[in-house]
Motif scaffolding. Structure first.
Motif, mmCIF file in Angstrom:
data_model
loop_
_atom_site.group_PDB
_atom_site.id
_atom_site.type_symbol
_atom_site.label_atom_id
_atom_site.label_comp_id
_atom_site.label_asym_id
_atom_site.label_seq_id
_atom_site.Cartn_x
_atom_site.Cartn_y
_atom_site.Cartn_z
ATOM 1 N N GLN A 52 0.823 -1.211 0.000
ATOM 2 C CA GLN A 52 0.000 0.000 0.000
ATOM 3 C C GLN A 52 0.858 1.262 0.000
ATOM 4 O OE1 GLN A 52 -2.492 -0.654 3.422
ATOM 5 N NE2 GLN A 52 -3.944 -1.958 2.309
ATOM 6 N N ALA A 55 2.535 1.878 -3.356
ATOM 7 C CA ALA A 55 1.510 2.294 -4.309
ATOM 8 C C ALA A 55 1.303 3.805 -4.271
ATOM 9 C CB ALA A 55 0.196 1.574 -4.021
ATOM 10 N N LEU A 112 -4.824 2.190 -5.536
ATOM 11 C CA LEU A 112 -4.876 0.735 -5.388
ATOM 12 C C LEU A 112 -6.205 0.219 -5.911
ATOM 13 C CD1 LEU A 112 -3.454 1.667 -2.253
ATOM 14 C CD2 LEU A 112 -2.800 -0.709 -2.628
#
Length: 701
Positions: A52, A55, A112
């Protein structure tokens, strides 16, 4: 240029943490460098953050392959709560919703995108090397036939590397033995993948195994003082889940059954009730729990023995994800073993699955530290007992088994580490069977060196050696035994070994490890507030804050925005959304406690204690260490005591130049509000909050 400062700043801003957990930073750096990787991290080890955070830093959208559609909403809700643009794409959505997601993907409005492996083919035409930042494959063990949860839909993921050769592929799983790890890399076509193997040790989980007799009375005793705690009971059959749930309800507990036989709507409702703390107990088949990021599960019970250690480890790993103490309890009976063997007889890789079941049985029957046995199964060779399992708490009788272990290890070596337990026992006992003679094993030096030990006893001693991490079983290679690094220390460095005597009395059942139930204090009030917010926002309670964050609030008792930001799990988004309500709840609680205390007896103010220690000659750092408080807090205490008229020279802590700097910053900002954050940021975060606070006080006095 991406720096460590950049990643830690984003870590605090979006996730509310001041530092990384083990392995996280190395994984993030590899992904930022464009490398493929395989990460084996225990449940609750923070693997989601590993893809995460990159990203957020890379251009394009990270594509996350996740196995369960039902959980994608929670995962995306959690990202939204942290101020991160995310979405999911799967068959549960309408065409209009799917088109909206694709439009956002084209316009690069999301960082995401979660997708089920079954829906990936519909998404692929919309992906290219310019709009994808990375591929993250969650629960990657599902791609391997060696894994415990093989899913055919995962096998198509191998084409990602061929179609997008310049995009990093990151595989994540919490449970994979050596064979499964190798197979994941092979199936995904990432032969040069960096391997990150985090420790499998979840120190906060208490491991316990009990005989599977009178299970219901034992469970009722176990739950007696845990009515407010969340927990999961795993059963083998759907019928068992329903029967046990009914019995728990009849005994005054809130419980629901969950299994694959329920319709989708009913399963979703039950899962949401559990996630949102409306139903504390779920009685379920293994269909329940994968990917649920509920951090405050306090216990897991296995009503029946799982069919392999990977499944057991994954299921107990659903407890204690907030790092607070949690308890696991496994009931073991040979009847369960018979039932599981019947199930496995129908499976395509029957021999392999039976070997894994046998290893699970050996774990359940272990007489040595269970954590050592568990970690050694996953290739993490440790030998120190954990002190946090039933065998460590009530150990059996031991004897010096060094000589016997040396004989066994020597035999394994002379058999070229190429034979399973059965043949090893035959060689050591000097058996005269045809297969042994055909291979010429009657001529090796260790033949017959343990002929005085009964066959079954010797087998059990060897299993103890496996559980202690002295030997390793390669199931995918016909169960052959290998020597570990510890075995070599025993053979060549004089390392001693203790083995449990097999002629021991049955060990007494452990007393329930129950702490006194919490009083209706601040933590409970914060839980109630969290529940109210989760209902208002239609999100899972843990998405608002984890139990660990609430415990940290209870400990720190923040009063200001700066102090609230110091709470673990509070990033910028949650600070803005929730700060006011939580600070008000804490303030109200402190007020009620102070009023209550005032009625009883006068209490020494916390700043008075710090001042008295300062008067005794202790430095601010020493006071902070002794009182387990931040230095910032101690400076605040001394300032309050100065305001109260105590003779403290505050200018010993801050010079006139710094006071002028703070005054100038306030003037340039033309700020009248109480918040110090704008001044802190204006001064490029180089002047700590306590100096700003003290500088403003001295400048105005």
């Amino acid at each position: 240029m991406i720096t460590t400062d950049t990643t830690t700043t984003l870590l605090k801003k979006h996730f509310g943490f001041d530092s990384f957990r083990p392995n996280q930073e190395a994984i993030i750096n590899d992904l930022l460098s464009g490398k493929d990787l395989l990460a084996i991290m225990p449940t609750g080890g923070g693997k989601s953050l590993c893809f995460q955070l990159p990203a957020l830093m890379l251009s394009g959208t990270a594509i996350v392959i996740s196995p369960l559609i039902a959980l994608m909403k929670d995962q995306v809700d959690a990202l939204h709560a942290n101020g991160i643009p995310a979405a999911f794409y799967n068959s549960s959505q309408s065409i209009d919703t799917q088109n909206e997601v694709l439009q956002n993907l084209r316009e690069q409005n999301i960082k995401l995108l979660y997708v089920a492996p079954e829906s990936l083919n519909f998404l692929l035409p919309h992906l290219n090397e310019n709009n994808v930042s990375l591929f993250a494959i969650d629960e990657a063990h599902c791609i391997s036939a060696w894994g415990h949860d093989f899913r055919p839909a995962y096998t198509q993921l191998g084409k990602l590397k061929k179609q997008f050769p310049n995009i990093p592929v990151a595989a994540f799983t919490a449970t994979a033995d050596v064979a499964t790890q190798d197979d994941i890399v092979k199936q995904l076509h990432i032969p040069k993948a960096q391997k990150h193997l985090a420790s499998f040790d979840r120190k906060n989980l208490y491991l316990e195994v009990r005989p599977g007799t009178n299970r219901l009375p034992q469970i009722l005793r176990f739950l007696r003082n845990r009515k407010e705690e969340s927990g999961i009971i795993y059963c083998l059959s759907r019928r068992s889940t329903e029967t046990l749930a009914e019995k728990l309800v009849a005994n005054g507990f809130q419980a629901q059954a969950y299994h694959a036989g329920l319709d989708t709507e009913e399963r979703s409702r039950i899962q949401e009730d559990f996630v949102n703390d409306r139903t504390p107990i779920i009685v379920a088949t293994i269909a329940f729990g994968m990917g649920i990021d509920k951090s405050n599960v306090r216990w897991v019970i296995h009503y029946n023995m799982p069919k392999n250690i990977e499944g057991y480890y994954q299921e107990i790993g659903r407890s204690g994800r907030d790092s607070l103490p949690a308890q696991t309890l496994l009931f073991y009976s040979f009847a369960d073993v018979v039932k599981l063997r019947q199930f496995i007889e129908e499976s395509p890789n029957r021999e392999f699955q039976l070997a894994k079941l046998e290893r699970m049985q050996q774990f359940a029957e272990a007489l040595s530290c269970r954590r050592v046995a568990l970690l050694n199964y996953f290739g993490e060779h440790i030998s120190e007992d954990c002190g946090n399992c039933d065998n460590c708490k009530t150990p059996p009788q031991f004897f010096d088994g060094t000589v016997l272990t040396q004989k066994v290890c020597s035999a394994v070596y002379r058999l070229s580490e190429n034979e399973p337990v059965g043949m090893l026992v035959d060689v050591l006992r000097g058996s005269k069977n045809a297969q042994l003679y055909e291979k010429g094993y009657q001529n090796i030096k260790t033949y017959g060196t343990a002929k005085d030990i009964p066959w079954l006893d010797l087998q059990q001693y060897i299993i103890q050696m496996v559980n202690q991490g002295i030997l390793e079983i390669r199931f995918h290679e016909k169960g052959r035994l290998l020597l570990t690094p510890l075995a070599k220390k025993i053979l060549f460095e004089g390392r001693k070994v203790k083995l449990a005597s097999l002629q021991t009395k049955e060990k007494p059942a452990l007393k329930e490890r129950v702490e006194k139930p919490e009083t209706f204090g601040l933590f409970e009030k914060l839980r109630q507030l969290r529940r109210e917010i989760s209902i208002e926002e239609n999100v899972a309670a843990y998405i608002v804050f984890s139990d660990a964050s609430l415990k940290d609030m209870e400990k720190l008792l923040p009063e200001t925005e700066e102090e609230f930001l110091q709470v673990s799990g509070v990033g910028e988004a949650k600070n803005e959304k929730y700060r006011k309500r939580f600070l008000e709840a804490i303030k109200a609680h402190i007020k009620s406690v102070l009023e209550e205390e005032a009625l009883k007896k006068p209490k020494i103010p916390t700043q008075q204690i710090s001042y008295e220690l300062f008067e005794k000659g202790m430095s601010v750092a020493e006071i902070a260490l002794q009182r387990n408080l931040k230095e910032d807090t101690i400076y605040g205490h001394l300032q309050k005591m100065h305001q109260a008229g105590k003779p403290i020279d505050l200018r010993a802590f801050i010079n006139q130049q710094e006071i002028a700097l703070v005054k100038k910053a306030k003037g340039e900002l033309q700020q009248d509000e109480e918040s110090l954050k704008p001044i802190f940021e204006h001064l490029k975060e180089e002047v700590p909050y306590w100096k700003i606070r003290m500088g403003l006080y001295l400048e105005g006095s």
